[in-house]
Design an enzyme around this catalytic site. Structure first.
Site, PDB file in Angstrom:
ATOM      1  N   LYS A 126       0.897  -1.123  -0.040  1.00 56.46           N
ATOM      2  CA  LYS A 126       0.050  -0.116   0.177  1.00 56.46           C
ATOM      3  C   LYS A 126       0.793   1.385   0.104  1.00 56.46           C
ATOM      4  CE  LYS A 126      -4.611   0.979   0.188  1.00 56.46           C
ATOM      5  NZ  LYS A 126      -5.545   0.425  -0.236  1.00 56.46           N
ATOM      6  N   ASP A 166      -7.067   4.604  -4.647  1.00 56.96           N
ATOM      7  CA  ASP A 166      -7.575   4.339  -3.222  1.00 56.96           C
ATOM      8  C   ASP A 166      -8.200   5.800  -2.887  1.00 56.96           C
ATOM      9  OD1 ASP A 166      -7.818   2.454  -0.780  1.00 56.96           O
ATOM     10  OD2 ASP A 166      -7.137   4.364   0.026  1.00 56.96           O
TER      11      ASP A 166
HETATM   12  P1  NDP Z   1     -13.057   7.800  -2.829  1.00 58.55           P
HETATM   13  O1  NDP Z   1     -11.844   9.043  -2.375  1.00 58.55           O
HETATM   14  O2  NDP Z   1     -13.494   7.765  -4.177  1.00 58.55           O
HETATM   15  O3  NDP Z   1     -14.149   8.111  -1.776  1.00 58.55           O
HETATM   16  C1  NDP Z   1     -14.089   8.108  -0.229  1.00 58.55           C
HETATM   17  C2  NDP Z   1     -15.406   8.767   0.238  1.00 58.55           C
HETATM   18  O4  NDP Z   1     -15.291   8.579   1.607  1.00 58.55           O
HETATM   19  C3  NDP Z   1     -15.923  10.132  -0.172  1.00 58.55           C
HETATM   20  O5  NDP Z   1     -17.141  10.517  -0.232  1.00 58.55           O
HETATM   21  C4  NDP Z   1     -15.115  10.998   1.152  1.00 58.55           C
HETATM   22  O6  NDP Z   1     -15.908  12.117   1.158  1.00 58.55           O
HETATM   23  C5  NDP Z   1     -15.334   9.895   2.294  1.00 58.55           C
HETATM   24  N1  NDP Z   1     -14.319  10.037   3.118  1.00 58.55           N
HETATM   25  C6  NDP Z   1     -13.055   9.980   2.821  1.00 58.55           C
HETATM   26  N2  NDP Z   1     -12.449  10.135   4.039  1.00 58.55           N
HETATM   27  C7  NDP Z   1     -13.223  10.658   4.997  1.00 58.55           C
HETATM   28  C8  NDP Z   1     -13.226  10.773   6.412  1.00 58.55           C
HETATM   29  N3  NDP Z   1     -12.292  10.556   7.070  1.00 58.55           N
HETATM   30  N4  NDP Z   1     -14.398  10.897   7.204  1.00 58.55           N
HETATM   31  C9  NDP Z   1     -15.609  10.896   6.199  1.00 58.55           C
HETATM   32  N5  NDP Z   1     -15.740  10.537   4.991  1.00 58.55           N
HETATM   33  C10 NDP Z   1     -14.626  10.515   4.432  1.00 58.55           C
HETATM   34  O7  NDP Z   1     -12.581   6.493  -2.251  1.00 58.55           O
HETATM   35  P2  NDP Z   1     -12.868   4.808  -2.419  1.00 58.55           P
HETATM   36  O8  NDP Z   1     -14.540   5.114  -2.705  1.00 58.55           O
HETATM   37  O9  NDP Z   1     -11.882   4.800  -3.387  1.00 58.55           O
HETATM   38  O10 NDP Z   1     -12.593   4.336  -1.111  1.00 58.55           O
HETATM   39  C11 NDP Z   1     -13.417   4.396  -0.114  1.00 58.55           C
HETATM   40  C12 NDP Z   1     -12.845   3.237   0.877  1.00 58.55           C
HETATM   41  O11 NDP Z   1     -12.990   1.816   0.297  1.00 58.55           O
HETATM   42  C13 NDP Z   1     -11.572   3.318   1.453  1.00 58.55           C
HETATM   43  O12 NDP Z   1     -11.598   2.744   2.962  1.00 58.55           O
HETATM   44  C14 NDP Z   1     -10.742   2.372   0.536  1.00 58.55           C
HETATM   45  O13 NDP Z   1      -9.562   1.817   1.110  1.00 58.55           O
HETATM   46  C15 NDP Z   1     -11.604   1.253   0.405  1.00 58.55           C
HETATM   47  N6  NDP Z   1     -11.404   0.600  -0.709  1.00 58.55           N
HETATM   48  C16 NDP Z   1     -11.481   1.070  -2.129  1.00 58.55           C
HETATM   49  C17 NDP Z   1     -11.142   0.222  -3.103  1.00 58.55           C
HETATM   50  C18 NDP Z   1     -11.334   0.876  -4.623  1.00 58.55           C
HETATM   51  O14 NDP Z   1     -11.292   0.150  -5.410  1.00 58.55           O
HETATM   52  N7  NDP Z   1     -11.616   2.164  -4.478  1.00 58.55           N
HETATM   53  C19 NDP Z   1     -10.672  -1.060  -3.084  1.00 58.55           C
HETATM   54  C20 NDP Z   1     -11.069  -1.624  -2.006  1.00 58.55           C
HETATM   55  C21 NDP Z   1     -11.177  -0.865  -0.687  1.00 58.55           C
HETATM   56  P3  NDP Z   1     -15.521  13.412   0.095  1.00 58.55           P
HETATM   57  O15 NDP Z   1     -16.262  13.321  -1.084  1.00 58.55           O
HETATM   58  O16 NDP Z   1     -15.903  14.574   1.075  1.00 58.55           O
HETATM   59  O17 NDP Z   1     -14.259  13.144  -0.108  1.00 58.55           O
END
Ligand code: NDP
Length: 444
Positions: A126, A166
């Site tokens: 990572k 991510d």
């Molecule tokens: P994105 O950046 O696309 O979206 C993240 C979302 O979560 C956004 O809506 C963001 O809000 C919100 N967010 C982020 N940080 C915080 C926080 N500290 N408090 C509250 N809300 C928060 O990321 P992903 O959708 O790619 O990833 C989401 C999760 O899934 C993570 O844990 C990631 O590790 C996991 N994941 C992702 C994969 C992937 O293929 N993308 C694969 C496997 C796991 P805002 O819109 O305001 O930024």
């Protein structure tokens, strides 16, 4: 003291400033305790758990870049190559101000078992940076990505380490990172996944984590005699995972009524409208307040609150530790049947235990969100073959992988007398393959 407890103690002392890493290691070691104790002396003699919990390599570097005003900015970059027993390191890059070594280490550790669960030959790693893409211009993001890759390229390669996206790293960032890698190395190779379709990306990679989450959720409910169609679902997050989880849940006949971002959340009693959400988040990169402007029946609330809405299935898809004990109590009181983690470690240990104790079906992220990395591995295969598969081909392979994971974690839990404990099932099933490979490769 048992060997597992000895190692847990050492991990806590050695990584005292990294609570997320300690949390992830504690969960895994507790789950595999039964496997370790069956051959404790040998595991201790070979310092097996010390090796399992110590990354093979940790890279930390300076990332200087120039903002639009001509001011030089400095961020920190990380790549943690955790375990390569079953394949080249694979795992995403996270750009978020909360990133520090402990976050990357916990994510890398989780990735080892997740990647093993996919059944594909990929090790765990990572990376990321404390850079915040939010509010930055495209040019600033490009300059940052170029500087980040100018250092990272020394440590990655298509057979060595293959990063992906991510939080904060989507198609735009992967494009800039890939452009710089190619420019420096003169290699056109599958060194990153999540690439655009015109330069080696895979169809269905964008949708994969969210879709995969729903394939697993549907199958797990089926194993427990429950149908997903007709159920009410609460989702948190409004990013890549959340958006495609909502889309697939709706395609499978469920109704999703919530989503959230880092400032607030939406309750839409008519069901979240995915095209509207995509316009707000993927096109305009705006706040969720914008969603409400075209959906008058929807309510917008500041802060956190998604888990207060009554639902049958909860899918946390935002970030780590976003579902705590009070949320778990509310979900149980509201009759929630299942919690399946789209994000990595979104549920605290205390909340997980409460949900399990109250017979809520609980699928941990390392199994439930493995569809993203699985499809990344399919992208690597297509790049090696120099071929592109159709959306339907990739989606069918993804579904097959997720259904297999579901049955494997169910079977592993049963094998060790913990039927229905899918946290244990996932950790044990993921661990067994890595352990066999590590043993066969000697003390390395
Ligand atoms: P994105 O950046 O696309 O979206 C993240 C979302 O979560 C956004 O809506 C963001 O809000 C919100 N967010 C982020 N940080 C915080 C926080 N500290 N408090 C509250 N809300 C928060 O990321 P992903 O959708 O790619 O990833 C989401 C999760 O899934 C993570 O844990 C990631 O590790 C996991 N994941 C992702 C994969 C992937 O293929 N993308 C694969 C496997 C796991 P805002 O819109 O305001 O930024």
């Amino acid at each position: 003291m048992s060997y597992v407890d000895e190692v847990l103690e050492k991990v806590k002392q050695k990584n005292a400033a990294e609570p997320e890493f300690i949390q992830a290691v504690s969960e895994v070691l507790e789950s595999i305790r039964v496997v370790i104790e069956a051959d404790e002396d040998e595991y201790r003699r070979t310092a097996f758990l010390e090796r399992l919990t110590e990354p093979e390599r940790q890279i930390k570097f300076r990332v200087p870049w120039v903002d639009d005003k001509g001011q030089v900015q400095v961020n920190t970059g990380y790549r943690i190559q955790f375990n390569s027993a079953i394949g080249p390191y694979k795992g995403g890059l996270r750009f978020h101000p909360s990133v520090y070594q402990g976050i990357i280490k916990f994510l890398g550790f989780e990735q080892v078992f997740k990647n093993s669960l996919t059944g594909l030959p990929i090790g765990g790693g990572k990376g990321g940076s404390d850079f915040d893409p939010k509010g930055k211009s495209d040019n600033e993001v490009m300059r940052f990505c170029q500087s980040f890759m100018t250092e990272l390229y020394k440590y990655i390669g298509k057979d060595e380490d293959v990063p992906a996206g991510d939080i904060g790293v989507g198609g735009r960032e992967i494009g800039y990172l890939y452009g710089q890698y190619k420019r420096i190395t003169n290699l056109y190779e599958g060194v990153l996944t999540g690439k655009g379709l015109t330069f080696g990306g895979s169809l269905a990679r964008t949708e994969a984590t969210g879709y995969g989450l729903l394939y697993l959720t549907e199958e797990l409910l089926k194993i427990n005699g429950i149908e997903l169609a007709g159920k009410t679902v609460c989702v948190s997050g409004a990013g890549n995972v959340a958006i495609y989880a909502i889309q697939k849940a709706e395609q499978l006949g469920a109704k999703v009524v919530t989503c959230s971002d880092s400032t607030g959340w939406i309750y839409d009693p008519d069901g979240i409208d995915v095209p509207t959400l995509q316009e707000v988040k993927e096109v305009k990169r705006a706040r969720l307040t914008e969603y409400q402007t075209t959906r008058p029946n929807a309510e917008y609330h500041e802060g956190k609150g998604v888990w207060t809405i009554k639902c049958d299935v909860a899918l946390p898809c935002a970030t780590q530790n976003e579902l705590g004990i009070e949320d778990a109590k509310t979900l149980v009181a509201n009759g929630c049947l299942a919690v399946c983690e789209g994000a990595n470690m979104p549920t605290t240990l205390e909340a997980t235990k409460y949900l399990q104790d109250n017979k809520v079906i609980f699928a941990p992220g390392k199994a439930a969100n493995a569809g993203g990395v699985a499809t990344s591995a399919l992208e690597m295969s297509q790049n090696s073959e120099r071929l592109s598969w159709t959306f339907e081909e990739v989606d069918a392979k993804l579904k097959n992988i997720m259904v297999n994971i579901t049955h494997n974690i169910d079977a592993a839990a049963k094998k060790y007398g913990m039927e229905g404990n899918y946290v244990a099932g996932a950790n044990i099933a993921g661990f067994e393959k890595v352990a066999q490979a590590m043993k066969a490769q000697g003390i390395v």
